[in-house]
Design a protein around this motif. Structure first.
Motif, PDB file in Angstrom:
ATOM      1  N   VAL A  20       0.848  -1.207   0.000  1.00 18.64           N
ATOM      2  CA  VAL A  20       0.000   0.000   0.000  1.00 18.64           C
ATOM      3  C   VAL A  20       0.880   1.252   0.000  1.00 18.64           C
ATOM      4  O   VAL A  20       0.605   2.212  -0.720  1.00 18.64           O
ATOM      5  N   GLY A  21       1.946   1.237   0.767  1.00 13.83           N
ATOM      6  CA  GLY A  21       2.840   2.399   0.832  1.00 13.83           C
ATOM      7  C   GLY A  21       3.511   2.706  -0.494  1.00 13.83           C
ATOM      8  O   GLY A  21       3.577   3.852  -0.918  1.00 13.83           O
ATOM      9  N   ARG A  22       4.006   1.668  -1.166  1.00  9.78           N
ATOM     10  CA  ARG A  22       4.657   1.883  -2.466  1.00  9.78           C
ATOM     11  C   ARG A  22       3.655   2.365  -3.511  1.00  9.78           C
ATOM     12  O   ARG A  22       3.960   3.245  -4.314  1.00  9.78           O
ATOM     13  N   ALA A  23       2.471   1.781  -3.507  1.00  7.52           N
ATOM     14  CA  ALA A  23       1.444   2.214  -4.463  1.00  7.52           C
ATOM     15  C   ALA A  23       1.041   3.658  -4.197  1.00  7.52           C
ATOM     16  O   ALA A  23       0.864   4.450  -5.127  1.00  7.52           O
ATOM     17  N   THR A  24       0.923   4.004  -2.943  1.00  4.27           N
ATOM     18  CA  THR A  24       0.534   5.362  -2.560  1.00  4.27           C
ATOM     19  C   THR A  24       1.600   6.371  -2.954  1.00  4.27           C
ATOM     20  O   THR A  24       1.278   7.504  -3.339  1.00  4.27           O
ATOM     21  N   ALA A  25       2.847   5.982  -2.891  1.00  6.60           N
ATOM     22  CA  ALA A  25       3.937   6.902  -3.250  1.00  6.60           C
ATOM     23  C   ALA A  25       3.810   7.381  -4.693  1.00  6.60           C
ATOM     24  O   ALA A  25       4.157   8.525  -5.009  1.00  6.60           O
ATOM     25  N   TRP A  26       3.294   6.535  -5.567  1.00  9.57           N
ATOM     26  CA  TRP A  26       3.109   6.930  -6.964  1.00  9.57           C
ATOM     27  C   TRP A  26       2.067   8.030  -7.108  1.00  9.57           C
ATOM     28  O   TRP A  26       2.076   8.776  -8.092  1.00  9.57           O
ATOM     29  N   LEU A  27       1.169   8.136  -6.138  1.00 13.92           N
ATOM     30  CA  LEU A  27       0.166   9.197  -6.195  1.00 13.92           C
ATOM     31  C   LEU A  27       0.796  10.581  -6.122  1.00 13.92           C
ATOM     32  O   LEU A  27       0.228  11.542  -6.633  1.00 13.92           O
ATOM     33  N   VAL A  28       1.943  10.683  -5.484  1.00 17.99           N
ATOM     34  CA  VAL A  28       2.611  11.984  -5.399  1.00 17.99           C
ATOM     35  C   VAL A  28       2.966  12.478  -6.802  1.00 17.99           C
ATOM     36  O   VAL A  28       2.742  13.654  -7.133  1.00 17.99           O
ATOM     37  N   LEU A  29       3.491  11.586  -7.630  1.00 15.64           N
ATOM     38  CA  LEU A  29       3.816  11.969  -9.008  1.00 15.64           C
ATOM     39  C   LEU A  29       2.551  12.314  -9.790  1.00 15.64           C
ATOM     40  O   LEU A  29       2.521  13.304 -10.537  1.00 15.64           O
ATOM     41  N   ALA A  30       1.521  11.504  -9.635  1.00 11.35           N
ATOM     42  CA  ALA A  30       0.258  11.781 -10.324  1.00 11.35           C
ATOM     43  C   ALA A  30      -0.320  13.119  -9.874  1.00 11.35           C
ATOM     44  O   ALA A  30      -0.795  13.914 -10.695  1.00 11.35           O
ATOM     45  N   MET A  31      -0.245  13.379  -8.587  1.00  9.92           N
ATOM     46  CA  MET A  31      -0.760  14.627  -8.041  1.00  9.92           C
ATOM     47  C   MET A  31      -0.007  15.823  -8.626  1.00  9.92           C
ATOM     48  O   MET A  31      -0.614  16.828  -8.996  1.00  9.92           O
ATOM     49  N   MET A  32       1.303  15.703  -8.726  1.00  9.45           N
ATOM     50  CA  MET A  32       2.097  16.792  -9.303  1.00  9.45           C
ATOM     51  C   MET A  32       1.759  17.002 -10.772  1.00  9.45           C
ATOM     52  O   MET A  32       1.631  18.143 -11.231  1.00  9.45           O
ATOM     53  N   ALA A  33       1.584  15.918 -11.514  1.00 13.01           N
ATOM     54  CA  ALA A  33       1.253  16.024 -12.936  1.00 13.01           C
ATOM     55  C   ALA A  33      -0.116  16.672 -13.137  1.00 13.01           C
ATOM     56  O   ALA A  33      -0.274  17.549 -14.001  1.00 13.01           O
ATOM     57  N   VAL A  34      -1.085  16.279 -12.346  1.00 10.58           N
ATOM     58  CA  VAL A  34      -2.422  16.864 -12.466  1.00 10.58           C
ATOM     59  C   VAL A  34      -2.395  18.336 -12.075  1.00 10.58           C
ATOM     60  O   VAL A  34      -3.007  19.179 -12.743  1.00 10.58           O
ATOM     61  N   GLN A  35      -1.668  18.656 -11.006  1.00 14.22           N
ATOM     62  CA  GLN A  35      -1.580  20.062 -10.589  1.00 14.22           C
ATOM     63  C   GLN A  35      -0.914  20.900 -11.675  1.00 14.22           C
ATOM     64  O   GLN A  35      -1.344  22.022 -11.965  1.00 14.22           O
ATOM     65  N   PHE A  36       0.113  20.366 -12.305  1.00 13.26           N
ATOM     66  CA  PHE A  36       0.767  21.067 -13.408  1.00 13.26           C
ATOM     67  C   PHE A  36      -0.215  21.284 -14.560  1.00 13.26           C
ATOM     68  O   PHE A  36      -0.293  22.375 -15.138  1.00 13.26           O
ATOM     69  N   ALA A  37      -0.991  20.244 -14.879  1.00 10.22           N
ATOM     70  CA  ALA A  37      -1.989  20.357 -15.959  1.00 10.22           C
ATOM     71  C   ALA A  37      -3.039  21.417 -15.622  1.00 10.22           C
ATOM     72  O   ALA A  37      -3.454  22.185 -16.504  1.00 10.22           O
ATOM     73  N   ILE A  38      -3.443  21.485 -14.373  1.00  6.65           N
ATOM     74  CA  ILE A  38      -4.423  22.491 -13.947  1.00  6.65           C
ATOM     75  C   ILE A  38      -3.882  23.894 -14.180  1.00  6.65           C
ATOM     76  O   ILE A  38      -4.579  24.770 -14.706  1.00  6.65           O
TER      77      ILE A  38
END
Length: 181
Positions: A20-38
């Motif tokens: 769960v921790g490793r999978a969750t860590a990938w959300l940080v990258l996704a979050m940054m990419a979405v924020q950049f797109a916004i």
């Protein structure tokens, strides 16, 4: 030597937390990419999306709520360790055992039981975003229960680990904060 059943359970619980921790860590990258797109969409194209903005909030909540057990597992949580770091491995294990039994587990059970009605009522009405964003506020609120469940599982792993250390059946190879740096 630890009993194979205890060691197997400990490894299994730790594996769930690590997965769960490793999978969750990938959300940080996704979050940054979405924020950049916004930002690009808003300031370059003049377009904004409430759903995308809310998705960043959802991912942020997931990172913290789903990452809590992983943080505990890897001893990366905040600790006032004025006395803790000077203790022997068995002394640290007894402190951790006490903290798990009398702080972590009761507080986690309180969160789990106390938030069940809150989450259930959100599910009962399939709560949606009032701003027309993501129509799944009930899923966001469910993270409270998932976080508590993951912390309970990791708390059980901590109890097994610290008990085995205190009995001399498992080495305490957790580095201190100074050794991690």
């Amino acid at each position: 030597m630890p009993h194979p059943r205890h060691l197997g359970l400990l490894r299994g619980l730790d594996a769930v937390t690590d997965l769960v921790g490793r999978a969750t860590a990938w959300l940080v990258l996704a979050m940054m990419a979405v924020q950049f797109a916004i930002v690009v969409m808003r300031y370059i194209f003049g377009v904004h999306s409430i759903a995308l903005q809310e998705s960043v909030m959802y991912m942020h909540a997931m990172v913290f709520m789903l990452g809590a057990a992983w943080t505990l597992r890897h001893d990366a949580h905040v600790r006032v360790d004025i006395f803790y770091r000077k203790r022997s491995p068995r002394g640290r294990a007894s402190t951790d055992l006490f903290g798990t039994l009398f702080l972590l587990l009761p507080v986690t059970l309180y969160i789990l039981l106390g938030s069940f009605g809150y989450v259930s009522s959100s599910w009962a009405i399939l709560e949606r975003s009032p701003d027309g964003g993501i129509p799944a506020v009930f899923l966001l609120k469910s993270l409270i229960l998932v976080m508590a469940a993951l912390l309970l599982l990791q708390g059980i792993a901590q109890l097994i680990r610290q008990t085995l250390i205190l009995k001399g059946r498992l080495s305490s190879d957790t580095p201190t904060h100074e050794e991690k740096l």
